[in-house]
Design a protein around this motif. Sequence first.
Motif, mmCIF file in Angstrom:
data_model
loop_
_atom_site.group_PDB
_atom_site.id
_atom_site.type_symbol
_atom_site.label_atom_id
_atom_site.label_comp_id
_atom_site.label_asym_id
_atom_site.label_seq_id
_atom_site.Cartn_x
_atom_site.Cartn_y
_atom_site.Cartn_z
ATOM 1 N N ASP A 95 -75.266 20.965 8.894
ATOM 2 C CA ASP A 95 -74.133 20.498 8.651
ATOM 3 C C ASP A 95 -73.305 21.234 7.448
ATOM 4 O O ASP A 95 -72.255 20.959 7.241
ATOM 5 N N GLY A 96 -73.899 22.319 6.953
ATOM 6 C CA GLY A 96 -73.322 23.029 5.820
ATOM 7 C C GLY A 96 -74.504 23.425 4.969
ATOM 8 O O GLY A 96 -75.331 22.989 5.413
ATOM 9 N N VAL A 97 -74.091 24.620 4.309
ATOM 10 C CA VAL A 97 -75.127 25.193 3.600
ATOM 11 C C VAL A 97 -74.928 25.075 2.015
ATOM 12 O O VAL A 97 -73.547 25.427 1.593
ATOM 13 N N ASP A 98 -75.797 24.925 0.862
ATOM 14 C CA ASP A 98 -75.655 24.797 -0.144
ATOM 15 C C ASP A 98 -74.861 26.267 -0.771
ATOM 16 O O ASP A 98 -75.264 27.274 -0.189
ATOM 17 N N ALA A 99 -73.904 26.229 -1.717
ATOM 18 C CA ALA A 99 -73.487 27.271 -2.251
ATOM 19 C C ALA A 99 -74.382 28.477 -2.702
ATOM 20 O O ALA A 99 -73.901 29.477 -2.652
ATOM 21 N N ASP A 100 -75.645 27.697 -3.238
ATOM 22 C CA ASP A 100 -76.635 28.873 -3.497
ATOM 23 C C ASP A 100 -77.490 29.341 -2.372
ATOM 24 O O ASP A 100 -78.446 30.200 -2.620
ATOM 25 N N GLY A 101 -77.121 28.943 -0.991
ATOM 26 C CA GLY A 101 -77.646 29.551 -0.012
ATOM 27 C C GLY A 101 -78.916 28.694 0.477
ATOM 28 O O GLY A 101 -79.817 29.216 1.257
ATOM 29 N N SER A 102 -79.294 27.537 0.042
ATOM 30 C CA SER A 102 -80.458 26.847 0.420
ATOM 31 C C SER A 102 -80.354 25.900 1.411
ATOM 32 O O SER A 102 -79.096 25.461 1.570
ATOM 33 N N PHE A 103 -81.394 25.757 2.032
ATOM 34 C CA PHE A 103 -81.239 25.029 3.212
ATOM 35 C C PHE A 103 -82.914 24.719 3.592
ATOM 36 O O PHE A 103 -83.768 25.161 3.114
ATOM 37 N N SER A 104 -83.094 23.718 4.340
ATOM 38 C CA SER A 104 -84.525 23.200 4.855
ATOM 39 C C SER A 104 -84.549 22.608 6.095
ATOM 40 O O SER A 104 -83.395 22.213 6.799
ATOM 41 N N GLY A 105 -85.809 22.523 6.879
ATOM 42 C CA GLY A 105 -85.751 21.917 8.160
ATOM 43 C C GLY A 105 -87.282 22.091 8.796
ATOM 44 O O GLY A 105 -88.219 22.286 8.080
ATOM 45 N N TYR A 106 -87.185 22.356 9.967
ATOM 46 C CA TYR A 106 -88.596 22.540 10.701
ATOM 47 C C TYR A 106 -88.357 23.964 11.568
ATOM 48 O O TYR A 106 -87.642 24.010 12.159
ATOM 49 N N ALA A 107 -89.285 24.719 11.123
ATOM 50 C CA ALA A 107 -89.585 25.774 11.733
ATOM 51 C C ALA A 107 -90.363 25.759 13.078
ATOM 52 O O ALA A 107 -90.299 26.540 14.066
ATOM 53 N N SER A 108 -91.098 24.771 13.186
ATOM 54 C CA SER A 108 -91.981 24.432 14.337
ATOM 55 C C SER A 108 -92.331 23.120 14.471
ATOM 56 O O SER A 108 -92.315 22.241 13.283
ATOM 57 N N LEU A 109 -92.397 22.561 15.565
ATOM 58 C CA LEU A 109 -92.612 20.943 15.843
ATOM 59 C C LEU A 109 -93.935 20.915 16.445
ATOM 60 O O LEU A 109 -94.273 21.634 17.458
ATOM 61 N N PHE A 110 -94.880 20.151 16.006
ATOM 62 C CA PHE A 110 -96.055 20.112 16.636
ATOM 63 C C PHE A 110 -95.916 19.396 18.190
ATOM 64 O O PHE A 110 -95.384 18.306 18.203
ATOM 65 N N GLY A 111 -96.995 19.655 19.048
ATOM 66 C CA GLY A 111 -97.116 18.825 20.176
ATOM 67 C C GLY A 111 -95.989 19.312 21.102
ATOM 68 O O GLY A 111 -95.802 18.444 22.275
ATOM 69 N N ARG A 112 -95.024 19.976 20.969
ATOM 70 C CA ARG A 112 -93.990 20.250 21.843
ATOM 71 C C ARG A 112 -94.110 21.448 22.629
ATOM 72 O O ARG A 112 -94.118 22.600 21.919
ATOM 73 N N VAL A 113 -93.625 21.472 23.851
ATOM 74 C CA VAL A 113 -93.889 22.666 24.742
ATOM 75 C C VAL A 113 -92.466 23.558 24.438
ATOM 76 O O VAL A 113 -91.665 23.079 24.804
#
Length: 193
Positions: free
Chosen positions: A19-37
Amino acid sequence: MGHRQALADERKRVELRLDGVDADGSFSGYASLFGRVDLGRDVVERGAFACSLEKRGAAGIRMLFQHDPATPIGAWQEVREDARGLFVRGQLALDSAKAREVHALMRGRALDGLSIGFRTVRARKEAKSGVRRILEADLWEISVVTFPMLPEARVDSVKSSNRRQSNNDHASERLAATIRRATRLLNERKSLR
């Protein structure tokens, strides 16, 4: 050589909504989800990264662009498993020209994928479905990429770099605090009746 090929490095891409990235370039989220093909017919099981994370920690996992080891673009500040999947929080190194380019592309919503690079340690293939269940993976890098492998994995928290968003964040926090106070007061009144 056959054993060595079986332990070849692997990469799995997941989609990342920004939705946007902080001015310092920080972001977060999920690199993998368990149990999903994923699109490669692999499923990462809960706990698959535990040994690797204990051994390396976030500092030992590289943030790359398009899996290119010659193009590090930042550092992961937090990499951990939770009930949902592999949560990541990182910051782009904006002193780097490539990281500034990635930052601009992420903010412009032109670049929205994450991909994990790992070596399979233990896996089980289901004969009937053909799905490979990854039970243990040696995670060594997470890249920002163009094309994700697991479309359901998304960034959950991305901060905006502008002052208006910052003011909105503060207003949201104040509103949440007001709602909590009001709820507490209502509950206290109910208990007095």
